[in-house]
Write an enzyme that holds these catalytic residues in place. Structure first.
Site, PDB file in Angstrom:
ATOM      1  N   ARG A  34      11.808  -9.271   7.876  1.00 21.32           N
ATOM      2  CA  ARG A  34      11.206  -9.049   9.196  1.00 21.32           C
ATOM      3  C   ARG A  34      11.978  -9.771  10.296  1.00 21.32           C
ATOM      4  NH1 ARG A  34       4.830  -9.188   7.591  1.00 21.32           N
ATOM      5  NH2 ARG A  34       4.495  -6.936   7.707  1.00 21.32           N
ATOM      6  N   LYS A 199      -5.654  -3.532  -4.394  1.00 19.86           N
ATOM      7  CA  LYS A 199      -7.020  -3.114  -4.047  1.00 19.86           C
ATOM      8  C   LYS A 199      -7.106  -1.708  -3.505  1.00 19.86           C
ATOM      9  CE  LYS A 199      -8.923  -7.605  -2.882  1.00 19.86           C
ATOM     10  NZ  LYS A 199      -9.195  -8.460  -1.721  1.00 19.86           N
ATOM     11  N   GLY A 352       4.943  -4.692   3.737  1.00 19.04           N
ATOM     12  CA  GLY A 352       5.435  -6.006   3.371  1.00 19.04           C
ATOM     13  C   GLY A 352       5.776  -6.124   1.899  1.00 19.04           C
ATOM     14  N   GLY A 376       0.017  -2.777   6.737  1.00 17.42           N
ATOM     15  CA  GLY A 376      -1.245  -2.324   7.324  1.00 17.42           C
ATOM     16  C   GLY A 376      -1.013  -1.364   8.477  1.00 17.42           C
TER      17      GLY A 376
HETATM   18  C1  3PG Z   1       1.385  -8.234   8.080  1.00 17.06           C
HETATM   19  O1  3PG Z   1       1.879  -9.134   7.416  1.00 17.06           O
HETATM   20  O2  3PG Z   1       0.900  -7.206   7.569  1.00 17.06           O
HETATM   21  C2  3PG Z   1       1.441  -8.319   9.581  1.00 17.06           C
HETATM   22  O3  3PG Z   1       2.286  -9.349   9.983  1.00 17.06           O
HETATM   23  C3  3PG Z   1       0.051  -8.501  10.123  1.00 17.06           C
HETATM   24  O4  3PG Z   1      -0.517  -9.656   9.576  1.00 17.06           O
HETATM   25  P1  3PG Z   1      -2.090  -9.708   9.336  1.00 17.06           P
HETATM   26  O5  3PG Z   1      -2.394  -8.726   8.245  1.00 17.06           O
HETATM   27  O6  3PG Z   1      -2.401 -11.133   8.954  1.00 17.06           O
HETATM   28  O7  3PG Z   1      -2.758  -9.323  10.629  1.00 17.06           O
END
Ligand code: 3PG
Ligand code: MG
Length: 395
Positions: A34, A199, A352, A376
């Site tokens: 990232r 999950k 990620g 996400g």
């Molecule tokens: C992630 O790692 O998916 C993003 O950086 C967002 O982080 P978060 O899920 O803690 O909001």
């Protein structure tokens, strides 16, 4: 959505929201993907003579300064990648941030401390969030949104600041959105999605939406056991979300009704426990012994999934197929990654964990059409949701 080129940045203070949420082992960054992805936009601003103020979050410190979530190690790595020093502010928008910003010359870069040290960043209360956004905005004259991995969060730095400053989307956000649009409009078929990860409850929305779009949905990883259980099979000690069984039965029915080929594992590596060196056997997915837990998809499943991917024209993959952090249980994830690399489809790795898995397994990143920095965020985009951080850039 305005782009970087539409802003006159020379000599001006530009606040860049990046996603620098990298995995750490103590103060050691274990995957800097990232940070690397954020370099082109920052470099473009540096070369254009801006004073660059980068802000980002790390982990979930929940509104309090916690040293283990400091962005300081990230500032160091960012500096190495940029080939120039990155000044680090010891607070987010307080005296240290203000003096750090005041001393920036054109073409210099500063990183603020973890945004989530401030309760205003994530507050659900609009006024509280807005008050913090005003402090952040006061540091700068312009705003660039480049933290694609966080655009699904309605947070001050993502959602409120762009309402306060002239703004544009950075190159990373533009590129990510372009790719995801290709997965939702005029998608070339067969369109195959591979989902894994622990999950199923994290993926309900996206599964419901994808069932209306894809030709095949391959399910592996921890979430597959809830699907197997929903079909009435014994899953032993494998991950199981018992409260999701009805929901998952609904998905199985829906897939059958729509003619979507929903493909589950046919064999698994059934281990005696959750450990790197746990003894295991390859067993049929419908014959997992009660005292065993599935930690990876088995060899027949790897072949089956590869066959289902072979003629795909579009592929989206999110979530590992097993516990890839353990060498013995990384083969399923590797097999799916290799099937994507071998295919000449438009292939997108979302998220990620899957992106980190690709790099951890030593696979060439250029074997994929696109590796998203957002987990996400990409799932919520595919789910058809409005992402607050993208909506905030429309005007
Ligand atoms: C992630 O790692 O998916 C993003 O950086 C967002 O982080 P978060 O899920 O803690 O909001
Ligand atoms: Mg996450």
């Amino acid at each position: 959505m305005r782009k970087l080129d539409d802003l006159e940045v020379k000599g001006r203070r530009v606040l860049v929201r990046a996603d620098l949420n990298v995995p750490l082992d103590g103060a050691t960054i274990t995957d800097d993907g990232r940070i690397r992805a954020s370099v082109p936009t920052i470099t473009a601003l540096v070369e254009a003579g801006a004073k660059v103020i980068v802000c980002a979050h790390l982990g979930r410190p929940k509104g309090q300064p916690k040293p283990e979530f400091s962005l300081r190690p990230v500032a160091r790595r960012l500096g190495e990648l940029l080939g120039q020093e990155v000044a680090f502010a010891g607070d987010v928008a307080g005296p240290s941030a203000q003096s750090t910003v005041a001393s920036l010359q054109d073409g210099q870069v500063a990183l603020l401390e973890n945004l989530r040290y401030e309760p205003g960043e994530e507050s659900k209360d609009d006024a509280t969030r807005r008050a913090f956004a005003e402090k952040l905005a006061a540091l700068a004259e312009l705003y660039v949104s480049d933290g694609f991995g966080a655009v699904h969060r309605k947070h001050a730095s993502v959602y409120d600041v762009p309402a306060l400053l002239p703004h544009a989307a950075g190159g990373l956000v533009v590129a990510e959105v372009e790719v995801l649009r290709k997965l939702t409009e005029d998608t070339e078929r067969p369109y195959v999605v591979v989902l894994g990860g622990a999950k199923v409850s994290d993926k309900l929305g996206v599964i419901a939406n994808l069932l209306t779009k894809v030709d095949r949905l391959l399910v592996g990883g921890g979430m597959a056991y809830t699907f197997l259980a929903a079909q009435g099979h014994e899953v032993g000690n494998s991950l199981l979300q018992a409260d999701q069984l009805d929901q998952v039965r609904g998905f199985l029915d829906e897939a059958a009704k729509r003619g979507v080929d929903l493909v589950l594992p046919v064999d698994v590596l059934a281990a005696t426990g959750f450990a790197e060196d746990a003894p295991y056997d390859v067993v049929g997915a419908t014959e997992i012994p009660a005292d065993r837990e599935g930690l990876d998809i088995g060899p027949a499943t790897r072949e089956l999934f590869a066959a289902k991917l072979a003629d795909a024209r579009t592929v989206f993959w999110n979530g590992p197929m097993g516990v890839f952090e353990f060498e013995a249980f990384s083969g399923g994830t590797r097999a799916v990654a290799e099937a994507l690399i071998a295919s000449d489809a438009f292939t997108v790795v979302g998220g990620g964990d899957s992106a980190a898995a690709v790099r951890k397994l030593g696979l060439a990143e250029d074997g994929f059409s696109h590796i998203s920095t957002g987990g996400g965020a990409s799932l919520e985009y595919l789910e058809g949701k409005t992402l607050p951080g993208l909506a905030a850039l429309e005007d």
